[in-house]
Design a protein around this motif. Sequence first.
Motif, PDB file in Angstrom:
ATOM      1  N   THR A   1      42.892  35.968 -34.684  1.00 36.88           N
ATOM      2  CA  THR A   1      42.531  36.153 -33.282  1.00 36.88           C
ATOM      3  C   THR A   1      41.163  35.522 -33.003  1.00 36.88           C
ATOM      4  O   THR A   1      40.211  35.743 -33.741  1.00 36.88           O
ATOM      5  CB  THR A   1      42.482  37.655 -32.935  1.00 36.88           C
ATOM      6  OG1 THR A   1      43.791  38.206 -33.076  1.00 36.88           O
ATOM      7  CG2 THR A   1      41.997  37.878 -31.517  1.00 36.88           C
ATOM      8  N   GLY A   2      41.112  34.728 -31.932  1.00 37.73           N
ATOM      9  CA  GLY A   2      39.849  34.118 -31.538  1.00 37.73           C
ATOM     10  C   GLY A   2      39.633  32.712 -32.057  1.00 37.73           C
ATOM     11  O   GLY A   2      38.646  32.061 -31.703  1.00 37.73           O
ATOM     12  N   ASN A   3      40.553  32.209 -32.889  1.00 41.45           N
ATOM     13  CA  ASN A   3      40.381  30.856 -33.434  1.00 41.45           C
ATOM     14  C   ASN A   3      40.805  29.764 -32.455  1.00 41.45           C
ATOM     15  O   ASN A   3      40.535  28.590 -32.684  1.00 41.45           O
ATOM     16  CB  ASN A   3      41.171  30.693 -34.737  1.00 41.45           C
ATOM     17  CG  ASN A   3      40.415  31.241 -35.931  1.00 41.45           C
ATOM     18  OD1 ASN A   3      39.309  31.743 -35.795  1.00 41.45           O
ATOM     19  ND2 ASN A   3      41.013  31.166 -37.106  1.00 41.45           N
TER      20      ASN A   3
ATOM     21  N   SER B   1      38.662  27.784 -36.995  1.00 44.29           N
ATOM     22  CA  SER B   1      37.570  27.416 -36.098  1.00 44.29           C
ATOM     23  C   SER B   1      36.339  27.006 -36.888  1.00 44.29           C
ATOM     24  O   SER B   1      35.977  27.683 -37.859  1.00 44.29           O
ATOM     25  CB  SER B   1      37.220  28.588 -35.171  1.00 44.29           C
ATOM     26  OG  SER B   1      36.065  28.300 -34.403  1.00 44.29           O
ATOM     27  N   VAL B   2      35.699  25.913 -36.456  1.00 44.07           N
ATOM     28  CA  VAL B   2      34.459  25.502 -37.123  1.00 44.07           C
ATOM     29  C   VAL B   2      33.314  26.420 -36.727  1.00 44.07           C
ATOM     30  O   VAL B   2      32.224  26.344 -37.310  1.00 44.07           O
ATOM     31  CB  VAL B   2      34.095  24.034 -36.777  1.00 44.07           C
ATOM     32  CG1 VAL B   2      35.193  23.089 -37.219  1.00 44.07           C
ATOM     33  CG2 VAL B   2      33.788  23.866 -35.290  1.00 44.07           C
ATOM     34  N   ARG B   3      33.550  27.301 -35.743  1.00 45.86           N
ATOM     35  CA  ARG B   3      32.497  28.226 -35.293  1.00 45.86           C
ATOM     36  C   ARG B   3      32.367  29.444 -36.205  1.00 45.86           C
ATOM     37  O   ARG B   3      31.399  30.183 -36.134  1.00 45.86           O
ATOM     38  CB  ARG B   3      32.780  28.685 -33.861  1.00 45.86           C
ATOM     39  CG  ARG B   3      32.679  27.579 -32.825  1.00 45.86           C
ATOM     40  CD  ARG B   3      32.891  28.123 -31.408  1.00 45.86           C
ATOM     41  NE  ARG B   3      32.584  27.108 -30.406  1.00 45.86           N
ATOM     42  CZ  ARG B   3      33.470  26.242 -29.935  1.00 45.86           C
ATOM     43  NH1 ARG B   3      34.723  26.284 -30.375  1.00 45.86           N
ATOM     44  NH2 ARG B   3      33.125  25.341 -29.021  1.00 45.86           N
ATOM     45  N   THR B   4      33.389  29.682 -37.028  1.00 49.59           N
ATOM     46  CA  THR B   4      33.356  30.841 -37.924  1.00 49.59           C
ATOM     47  C   THR B   4      33.692  30.387 -39.339  1.00 49.59           C
ATOM     48  O   THR B   4      34.400  29.400 -39.539  1.00 49.59           O
ATOM     49  CB  THR B   4      34.376  31.909 -37.494  1.00 49.59           C
ATOM     50  OG1 THR B   4      35.689  31.324 -37.451  1.00 49.59           O
ATOM     51  CG2 THR B   4      34.042  32.457 -36.118  1.00 49.59           C
TER      52      THR B   4
ATOM     53  N   VAL C   1      46.489  21.921 -40.975  1.00 52.20           N
ATOM     54  CA  VAL C   1      45.332  22.701 -40.537  1.00 52.20           C
ATOM     55  C   VAL C   1      44.738  22.050 -39.290  1.00 52.20           C
ATOM     56  O   VAL C   1      44.446  20.850 -39.291  1.00 52.20           O
ATOM     57  CB  VAL C   1      44.258  22.797 -41.642  1.00 52.20           C
ATOM     58  CG1 VAL C   1      43.034  23.556 -41.128  1.00 52.20           C
ATOM     59  CG2 VAL C   1      44.836  23.511 -42.870  1.00 52.20           C
ATOM     60  N   VAL C   2      44.591  22.849 -38.232  1.00 60.00           N
ATOM     61  CA  VAL C   2      43.953  22.382 -36.998  1.00 60.00           C
ATOM     62  C   VAL C   2      42.614  23.101 -36.862  1.00 60.00           C
ATOM     63  O   VAL C   2      42.576  24.325 -36.727  1.00 60.00           O
ATOM     64  CB  VAL C   2      44.832  22.663 -35.761  1.00 60.00           C
ATOM     65  CG1 VAL C   2      44.116  22.175 -34.488  1.00 60.00           C
ATOM     66  CG2 VAL C   2      46.191  21.995 -35.894  1.00 60.00           C
ATOM     67  N   PHE C   3      41.535  22.354 -36.923  1.00 62.29           N
ATOM     68  CA  PHE C   3      40.202  22.921 -36.721  1.00 62.29           C
ATOM     69  C   PHE C   3      39.858  22.830 -35.236  1.00 62.29           C
ATOM     70  O   PHE C   3      39.931  21.753 -34.639  1.00 62.29           O
ATOM     71  CB  PHE C   3      39.151  22.170 -37.532  1.00 62.29           C
ATOM     72  CG  PHE C   3      39.236  22.389 -39.012  1.00 62.29           C
ATOM     73  CD1 PHE C   3      38.612  23.494 -39.600  1.00 62.29           C
ATOM     74  CD2 PHE C   3      39.928  21.511 -39.827  1.00 62.29           C
ATOM     75  CE1 PHE C   3      38.681  23.701 -40.972  1.00 62.29           C
ATOM     76  CE2 PHE C   3      40.013  21.716 -41.195  1.00 62.29           C
ATOM     77  CZ  PHE C   3      39.382  22.818 -41.762  1.00 62.29           C
ATOM     78  N   THR C   4      39.496  23.955 -34.635  1.00 60.78           N
ATOM     79  CA  THR C   4      39.044  23.943 -33.247  1.00 60.78           C
ATOM     80  C   THR C   4      37.518  23.985 -33.197  1.00 60.78           C
ATOM     81  O   THR C   4      36.879  24.313 -34.190  1.00 60.78           O
ATOM     82  CB  THR C   4      39.613  25.147 -32.477  1.00 60.78           C
ATOM     83  OG1 THR C   4      39.134  26.365 -33.070  1.00 60.78           O
ATOM     84  CG2 THR C   4      41.132  25.152 -32.504  1.00 60.78           C
ATOM     85  N   GLY C   5      36.969  23.677 -32.029  1.00 58.80           N
ATOM     86  CA  GLY C   5      35.512  23.672 -31.890  1.00 58.80           C
ATOM     87  C   GLY C   5      34.914  22.297 -32.042  1.00 58.80           C
ATOM     88  O   GLY C   5      33.735  22.148 -32.390  1.00 58.80           O
TER      89      GLY C   5
END
Length: 332
Positions: free
Chosen positions: A28-30, A112-115, A142-146
């Motif tokens: 959740t949140g990614n 996410s690259v944010r976490t 793998v899909v990195f968001t951010g």
Amino acid sequence: MGGSSIDDDWEFSSSSNETRTMILVGRTGNGKSATGNSILGSKVFKSRASSSGVTSTCELQKTVLSDGQIVNVIDTPGLFDFSVESEFVGKEIAKCIGMAKDGIHAVLVVLSVRTRFSQEEQAALHSLQTLFGNKIVNYMIVVFTGGDELEDNDETLDDYLGRECPEPLKEVLALCENRYVLFDNKTKDERKQFAQVQRLLSLVNKVISQNCGRPYIDELFVELKEGARKMRKKQREVDSSEGYSELQRLQFKEQMRQTYDEQLKRITEMLEIKLKEATAGLEQQLAEEQVARLKMEVAQKRSDEEIRKLREHLEKAHEELRKREENRCAIL
């Protein structure tokens, strides 16, 4: 799921080259829903910043690309968050199987690259393998968001992975044969939007090619599809026969739906059992790792204490030696 999935698509849908079905999984949140919207090119999934997650159930949306290719995207709630009950997970996975009628062409693991990559995400991937078997990794991307944050810091994804990539994440990327892509779900630049989706679709095509054109299908997919096919066949027989009243036709249709729901319930229960076994195994593994880590910490403390004592002895020895030298010089 009720009877909504017992439709003609079950029998006549095609797993041709024109269709790609992807499922989004992740914590959740990614940014799963935002990623789904980027892939489809429109805001069809609800997406906003929220600590509790916006997506509450699996949802399928589709689009037709300019070349005629159909893209199905299944968004999921945080199925493998530690706080989620196994009963809910079982129902939602069964629902996903019902939606992905001809199998899954790619599993998009959204990070996410944010976490930082967490134990929760490790657990999610472990659960995926337990539920669907080890061959599911052959379909993972793998899909990195951010991507916007990296761009603001003048960094590339390779910079980020070189600086922030923990060992468990390296193992995941190795399992995926380094199939990963960076998404900026906030960009308004249409060329950038198009380019990142094309990079993802090229990876999806690579996955399909490596799997000889076959989407991921296991016995649960086959069982659901075969059950739906038989029920559709019976329904057509009843509809075409003049020996049934309208009431009997309605009763038969309701009976079919009940049979299908029972089948779904049984599959859900099977998934719940698998998930509970996976969770128990993971908890034991984490407990063993914690014990091992504590032992290492104790051993390190002992080692540090021994080194400290040795240093004290050396310092005392040097001090005694220095005093002896001073005394010897004074006598001379």
